[in-house]
Design an enzyme around this catalytic site. Structure first.
Site, PDB file in Angstrom:
ATOM      1  N   GLU A 123       2.597   0.904   1.332  1.00  0.00           N
ATOM      2  CA  GLU A 123       1.489   1.438   0.202  1.00  0.00           C
ATOM      3  C   GLU A 123       0.262   0.355   0.768  1.00  0.00           C
ATOM      4  O   GLU A 123      -0.942   0.877   0.742  1.00  0.00           O
ATOM      5  CB  GLU A 123       1.840   1.107  -1.075  1.00  0.00           C
ATOM      6  CG  GLU A 123       1.154   1.815  -2.231  1.00  0.00           C
ATOM      7  CD  GLU A 123       1.523   1.613  -3.663  1.00  0.00           C
ATOM      8  OE1 GLU A 123       2.732   1.097  -3.685  1.00  0.00           O
ATOM      9  OE2 GLU A 123       0.895   1.702  -4.607  1.00  0.00           O
ATOM     10  N   ARG A 135      21.169  -3.805   1.451  1.00  0.00           N
ATOM     11  CA  ARG A 135      22.376  -3.074   0.626  1.00  0.00           C
ATOM     12  C   ARG A 135      23.000  -2.061   1.226  1.00  0.00           C
ATOM     13  O   ARG A 135      24.132  -1.583   1.009  1.00  0.00           O
ATOM     14  CB  ARG A 135      21.817  -2.960  -0.688  1.00  0.00           C
ATOM     15  CG  ARG A 135      21.509  -4.202  -1.431  1.00  0.00           C
ATOM     16  CD  ARG A 135      21.219  -3.899  -2.875  1.00  0.00           C
ATOM     17  NE  ARG A 135      19.593  -3.198  -3.003  1.00  0.00           N
ATOM     18  CZ  ARG A 135      18.634  -3.890  -2.720  1.00  0.00           C
ATOM     19  NH1 ARG A 135      18.522  -5.228  -2.933  1.00  0.00           N
ATOM     20  NH2 ARG A 135      17.353  -3.219  -2.852  1.00  0.00           N
TER      21      ARG A 135
END
Ligand code: AMP
Length: 170
Positions: A95, A58
């Site tokens: 993560e 994006r």
């Protein structure tokens, strides 16, 4: 123009607990899209920038049009394995696990001043990796620009001393 009213919240996408900020209504609305680009143009018209880097995917939507208007070089930063020519890569921790981003080796001439563009700043992991890759290639990060900043996730902190600019804050 109140861009916040146009951004669409999608709860539990792509996984439970995440509120996804859908920017497609901003693209569908010609005044909103123009407003965003115009505000970036106003900020960067007089700033010394040589290359604009858009972060997949994006970031391309805002970075490329900004490069076009300002008459700057545009480079695409992609996930590993997508770029066809020789690349320079940077691997960073997520993560769970890790990810690798790449630029073509000729995308950032040494010493060039680079503006990094993405749609949204969340934890800052992606943007920090982008900045590190640009520096690894000999570029200087002039600023990182985002349409949306999720300030409660402290992305700016993850970006340390790099200058950050955003249009909408949550
Ligand atoms: P981060 O590395 O955590 O700053 O995540 C930034 C990247 O993930 C950007 O490229 C965003 O497009 C995407 N992203 C992260 N969180 C969201 C969210 N809540 N809504 C939309 N996009 C997101």
């Amino acid at each position: 123009m109140d861009l916040k009213k146009i951004v669409r919240d999608i709860p539990d996408f792509p996984k439970p607990g995440i509120i996804f900020k859908d920017i497609t209504p901003l693209l569908q609305n010609p005044e909103a899209y123009k407003h965003i680009v115009d505000r970036f143009v106003a900020r960067y018209r007089e700033k010394p920038v040589d290359v604009i880097v858009g972060i997949e995917s994006r970031g391309f939507l805002f970075g490329s049009v900004l490069a076009y208007v300002l008459g700057k070089s545009f480079a695409i930063m992609r996930k590993k394995g997508k770029l066809p020519y020789t690349t320079v890569s940077y691997t960073y921790k997520l993560e769970y696990g890790e990810d690798t981003i790449e630029l073509h080796e000729d995308a950032i001439p040494k010493g060039s001043r680079v503006l990094i563009v993405d749609d949204l700043l969340a934890t800052g992991g992606t943007a920090a990796a982008a900045a590190h890759l640009v520096e690894k290639m000999g570029g200087k990060v002039a600023e990182l620009a985002f349409v949306i900043e999720l300030a409660f996730l402290n992305g700016r902190k993850a970006l340390g001393d790099y200058p950050v600019f955003s249009l909408i804050e949550y």
